[in-house]
Design an enzyme around this catalytic site. Structure first.
Site, PDB file in Angstrom:
ATOM      1  N   LYS A 190      -0.913  11.858   7.628  1.00 25.50           N
ATOM      2  CA  LYS A 190      -0.511  10.742   6.758  1.00 25.50           C
ATOM      3  C   LYS A 190      -1.506  10.645   5.612  1.00 25.50           C
ATOM      4  O   LYS A 190      -2.612  10.166   5.770  1.00 25.50           O
ATOM      5  CB  LYS A 190      -0.456   9.408   7.508  1.00 25.50           C
ATOM      6  CG  LYS A 190       0.449   8.467   6.734  1.00 25.50           C
ATOM      7  CD  LYS A 190       0.075   7.016   6.585  1.00 25.50           C
ATOM      8  CE  LYS A 190      -1.149   6.550   5.961  1.00 25.50           C
ATOM      9  NZ  LYS A 190      -1.149   6.468   4.491  1.00 25.50           N
ATOM     10  N   GLY A 243     -11.663   7.163   6.173  1.00 28.58           N
ATOM     11  CA  GLY A 243     -11.338   6.033   5.303  1.00 28.58           C
ATOM     12  C   GLY A 243     -12.399   4.961   5.453  1.00 28.58           C
ATOM     13  O   GLY A 243     -13.538   5.249   5.832  1.00 28.58           O
ATOM     14  N   SER A 244     -12.008   3.745   5.209  1.00 23.13           N
ATOM     15  CA  SER A 244     -12.985   2.659   5.217  1.00 23.13           C
ATOM     16  C   SER A 244     -13.374   2.258   6.643  1.00 23.13           C
ATOM     17  O   SER A 244     -12.601   2.456   7.590  1.00 23.13           O
ATOM     18  CB  SER A 244     -12.405   1.449   4.487  1.00 23.13           C
ATOM     19  OG  SER A 244     -11.235   1.020   5.156  1.00 23.13           O
ATOM     20  N   GLU A 266     -14.366   8.926  10.340  1.00 29.10           N
ATOM     21  CA  GLU A 266     -15.322   9.214   9.261  1.00 29.10           C
ATOM     22  C   GLU A 266     -15.156   8.077   8.282  1.00 29.10           C
ATOM     23  O   GLU A 266     -14.137   7.983   7.609  1.00 29.10           O
ATOM     24  CB  GLU A 266     -14.992  10.527   8.546  1.00 29.10           C
ATOM     25  CG  GLU A 266     -14.980  11.758   9.418  1.00 29.10           C
ATOM     26  CD  GLU A 266     -16.354  12.287   9.745  1.00 29.10           C
ATOM     27  OE1 GLU A 266     -17.360  11.681   9.313  1.00 29.10           O
ATOM     28  OE2 GLU A 266     -16.426  13.292  10.458  1.00 29.10           O
ATOM     29  N   CYS A 301     -17.703   9.202  -0.124  1.00 31.08           N
ATOM     30  CA  CYS A 301     -18.291   8.444   0.987  1.00 31.08           C
ATOM     31  C   CYS A 301     -19.794   8.658   1.084  1.00 31.08           C
ATOM     32  O   CYS A 301     -20.526   7.773   1.499  1.00 31.08           O
ATOM     33  CB  CYS A 301     -17.613   8.828   2.289  1.00 31.08           C
ATOM     34  SG  CYS A 301     -17.537  10.609   2.507  1.00 31.08           S
TER      35      CYS A 301
HETATM   36  P1  NAP Z   1      -8.661   3.095   3.608  1.00 30.42           P
HETATM   37  O1  NAP Z   1      -8.081   1.965   2.880  1.00 30.42           O
HETATM   38  O2  NAP Z   1      -9.423   2.831   4.851  1.00 30.42           O
HETATM   39  O3  NAP Z   1      -7.451   4.076   3.904  1.00 30.42           O
HETATM   40  C1  NAP Z   1      -7.604   5.289   4.587  1.00 30.42           C
HETATM   41  C2  NAP Z   1      -6.292   5.657   5.217  1.00 30.42           C
HETATM   42  O4  NAP Z   1      -5.945   4.659   6.180  1.00 30.42           O
HETATM   43  C3  NAP Z   1      -5.146   5.712   4.223  1.00 30.42           C
HETATM   44  O5  NAP Z   1      -4.269   6.747   4.594  1.00 30.42           O
HETATM   45  C4  NAP Z   1      -4.509   4.348   4.403  1.00 30.42           C
HETATM   46  O6  NAP Z   1      -3.150   4.331   4.019  1.00 30.42           O
HETATM   47  C5  NAP Z   1      -4.674   4.116   5.874  1.00 30.42           C
HETATM   48  N1  NAP Z   1      -4.627   2.697   6.220  1.00 30.42           N
HETATM   49  C6  NAP Z   1      -4.922   1.631   5.437  1.00 30.42           C
HETATM   50  N2  NAP Z   1      -4.733   0.477   6.109  1.00 30.42           N
HETATM   51  C7  NAP Z   1      -4.287   0.812   7.352  1.00 30.42           C
HETATM   52  C8  NAP Z   1      -3.895   0.063   8.505  1.00 30.42           C
HETATM   53  N3  NAP Z   1      -3.901  -1.289   8.510  1.00 30.42           N
HETATM   54  N4  NAP Z   1      -3.499   0.756   9.605  1.00 30.42           N
HETATM   55  C9  NAP Z   1      -3.465   2.098   9.607  1.00 30.42           C
HETATM   56  N5  NAP Z   1      -3.803   2.850   8.549  1.00 30.42           N
HETATM   57  C10 NAP Z   1      -4.225   2.227   7.425  1.00 30.42           C
HETATM   58  O7  NAP Z   1      -9.636   3.958   2.724  1.00 30.42           O
HETATM   59  P2  NAP Z   1      -9.367   4.504   1.266  1.00 30.42           P
HETATM   60  O8  NAP Z   1      -9.394   3.335   0.361  1.00 30.42           O
HETATM   61  O9  NAP Z   1      -8.188   5.386   1.254  1.00 30.42           O
HETATM   62  O10 NAP Z   1     -10.641   5.452   1.049  1.00 30.42           O
HETATM   63  C11 NAP Z   1     -11.887   4.951   0.741  1.00 30.42           C
HETATM   64  C12 NAP Z   1     -12.764   4.806   1.977  1.00 30.42           C
HETATM   65  O11 NAP Z   1     -12.823   6.031   2.706  1.00 30.42           O
HETATM   66  C13 NAP Z   1     -14.188   4.490   1.663  1.00 30.42           C
HETATM   67  O12 NAP Z   1     -14.648   3.453   2.500  1.00 30.42           O
HETATM   68  C14 NAP Z   1     -14.942   5.774   1.953  1.00 30.42           C
HETATM   69  O13 NAP Z   1     -16.273   5.635   2.275  1.00 30.42           O
HETATM   70  C15 NAP Z   1     -14.162   6.353   3.054  1.00 30.42           C
HETATM   71  N6  NAP Z   1     -14.329   7.802   3.122  1.00 30.42           N
HETATM   72  C16 NAP Z   1     -15.094   8.316   4.130  1.00 30.42           C
HETATM   73  C17 NAP Z   1     -15.293   9.680   4.224  1.00 30.42           C
HETATM   74  C18 NAP Z   1     -16.112  10.257   5.337  1.00 30.42           C
HETATM   75  O14 NAP Z   1     -15.975  11.438   5.611  1.00 30.42           O
HETATM   76  N7  NAP Z   1     -16.938   9.511   6.006  1.00 30.42           N
HETATM   77  C19 NAP Z   1     -14.708  10.531   3.308  1.00 30.42           C
HETATM   78  C20 NAP Z   1     -13.934   9.980   2.285  1.00 30.42           C
HETATM   79  C21 NAP Z   1     -13.744   8.606   2.221  1.00 30.42           C
HETATM   80  P3  NAP Z   1      -2.660   3.747   2.593  1.00 30.42           P
HETATM   81  O15 NAP Z   1      -3.737   3.945   1.602  1.00 30.42           O
HETATM   82  O16 NAP Z   1      -1.475   4.561   2.285  1.00 30.42           O
HETATM   83  O17 NAP Z   1      -2.332   2.310   2.791  1.00 30.42           O
END
Ligand code: NAP
Ligand code: MG
Length: 496
Positions: A190, A243-244, A266, A301
């Protein structure tokens, strides 16, 4: 460089967008027929309408993934066969490098130079590397009595859902699907709703490479609906999430409230970049510090967002980082000379501009940047921004901004540097700069982070494990250690 790389803008009009879900080897619309508009952050214009998958599509994809797993054409295939298919997929990704680079840049606004030289080749290399690993990882025999055999074998988990973010759309997907597929699992990917295009496209390349139907499914859609349905599904064996931290915690809850599926996370970071006064070449440190926070518009990240510097060299270093910030002025992502592109969307731009306002109100001194840029394009751009902050307690020093915003802090002793660096809920990465090798190793041991770079900011590649301490996550991506999360160990005891 390929000649087609000369003028990317002219290629955009000829680009076809795959925009449907990929389930059981075929592109299909969402069951509901719904779509969402995919707008390019480069100029705010519509690219295409993408299938908006939801619970019913998750049901279909999980059913297809489970059936493929049970059938065994992939899950029980000779490892050499899995290798051949994955290596072929990597070759196809490189064959379509220009197209995939353009899709990535239009989708999320990163410079074409980065998509083409980093994102796409690194993604292909990841698939190739795990493909190559298929027939090079051995199982174990435990040391046992001579009249017995005690076998320890790795088995695939079954149906793995990969839920990924938008900052490195294809690379984050490949960090998951590479080892998950190599281990024999079926996968449902996804992508983030902001950046679905390359994920949708590689499903078809994987089929062309010979991946059996149902083994890789791609479901574009929203997190709250499609993501949550995967997290709560009783027949999904594992979720690999990037993600977050906030959403990562939701997946732990989904698991606890459903089938106790495995969860790897992650998540976020607020990486310290510690600079000691003995660095031999302060300008090269400043250059790396700027790159460490402004690359990908700071949407990384591991971004080195906290510059923690010996107060004796603070003024000089902050001034030099400010000069290098000029090299990161936002430009047209389709221009191969652009170093920094747009933010991923309007809401991320607004979020970062809000944080800049928070920093001002908290009493941090704005040394560089701080404003929106290139408004006339209709896209979402922010200047590289540097704050000098009086304390690590400020919100701009504690919270993940995920934009081109650096917070500079000072220390007076090694102990204080470590204390500030570790004063964070995150522990993804930490960097330090010194010419003293003893100090470097002592500080590296004291830092609570999954990766520590000494005299560098983003070292290593797919060969080293990557993941977080503390609230930066659970489990590791990359390297052979990634197999730990996509397999389970079986012990088979034989009495002879
Ligand atoms: P996000 O809002 O947490 O979203 C990540 C994924 O989760 C997306 O596919 C999102 O789908 C989905 N998601 C959102 N809300 C959800 C829910 N309630 N239930 C299930 N899935 C859900 O993060 P982002 O804004 O895409 O990315 C930024 C974040 O990723 C930052 O915090 C960053 O630090 C982190 N990140 C970490 C790494 C690592 O390796 N540690 C690498 C890259 C990024 P939708 O967006 O389609 O709603
Ligand atoms: Mg999102």
């Amino acid at each position: 460089m390929n000649s087609v790389a000369e003028d990317y803008r002219s290629q955009v009009s000829g680009l076809a967008y795959r925009n449907q879900a990929f389930i059981n080897g075929k592109y299909v619309p969402a069951a509901s027929g719904k779509t969402f508009d995919k707008v390019s952050p480069i100029n705010g214009r519509l690219l295409t309408a993408v299938a908006e998958c939801d619970r019913e599509d998750v049901e279909r994809a999980v059913g297809a993934a489970r059936a493929a797993f049970d059938k065994g054409a992939w899950s029980r295939a000779f490892p050499k066969k899995r290798k051949t298919v994955l290596v072929r997929l990597a070759e196809l990704m490189m064959k379509h490098r220009d197209e995939l680079s353009l899709l990535e840049t239009l989708d999320m606004g990163k410079p074409i130079a980065n998509s083409r030289s980093a994102d796409i080749p690194a993604s292909a290399h990841t698939i190739q590397w795990y493909g190559e690993a298929c027939d090079k990882v051995y199982d174990e025999l435990a040391p046992q009595r001579p009249d017995s055999i005690s076998m320890i074998t790795r088995e695939p988990l079954g149906v793995v859902a990969a839920v990924v973010p938008w900052n490195f759309p294809l690379l984050m997907a490949c960090w998951k699907i590479g080892p998950a597929l190599a281990a024999g699992n079926s996968v449902i990917l996804k992508p983030a709703e902001q950046s679905p295009l390359t994920a949708i496209r590689i499903a078809e390349l994987a089929a062309e490479a010979g991946l059996p139907e149902g083994v890789l499914n791609v479901l574009p859609g929203y997190g709250e609906t499609a993501g949550q349905a995967l997290g709560r599904h009783m027949d999904v064996d594992m979720v690999a999430f990037t993600g977050s931290t906030e959403v990562g915690k939701l997946f732990l809850r989904y698991s606890g409230e459903s089938n106790m599926k495995h969860i790897s996370l992650e998540c976020g970071g607020k990486s310290p970049n510690i600079v000691f006064a003995d660095v031999p070449d302060i300008d090269s440190v400043a250059k790396a510090a700027a790159a460490g926070v402004f690359y990908n518009s700071g949407q990384v990240c591991t971004a080195a967002t906290r510059l923690i510097v010996d107060e004796k060299i603070k003024d000089k270093l902050v001034d030099l980082v400010g000069r290098h910030a000029a090299e990161w002025a936002p430009g047209d992502p389709l221009d191969p000379k652009t170093a920094m592109g747009s933010m991923v969307d309007k809401s991320q731009m607004d979020r970062v501009l809000d944080y800049i306002e928070v920093g001002r109100r908290e009493g941090a001194k704005l040394a560089t940047g701080g404003r929106q840029a290139r408004q006339a394009t209709g896209g979402y751009y922010i200047e590289p921004t540097i704050f000098e902050a009086p304390s690590n307690a400020l919100r701009i020093a504690q919270e993940e901004i995920f934009g081109p915003v650096l917070t500079a802090l000072t220390f007076r002793s090694d102990e204080e540097a470590v204390k500030i660096a570790n004063d964070s809920i995150y522990g993804l990465q930490a960097n330090l700069w010194t010419r003293d090798i003893t100090r470097a190793h002592q500080i590296a041991r004291a830092l609570r982070a999954g990766t520590v770079n000494i005299n560098a900011t983003d070292g290593g590649d797919v060969t080293a494990p990557f993941g977080g301490y503390k609230q930066s996550g659970i489990g590791r991506d990359k390297s052979l250690h990634a197999f730990d999360k996509y397999t389970q160990l079986k012990h088979t005891f034989v009495q002879l």
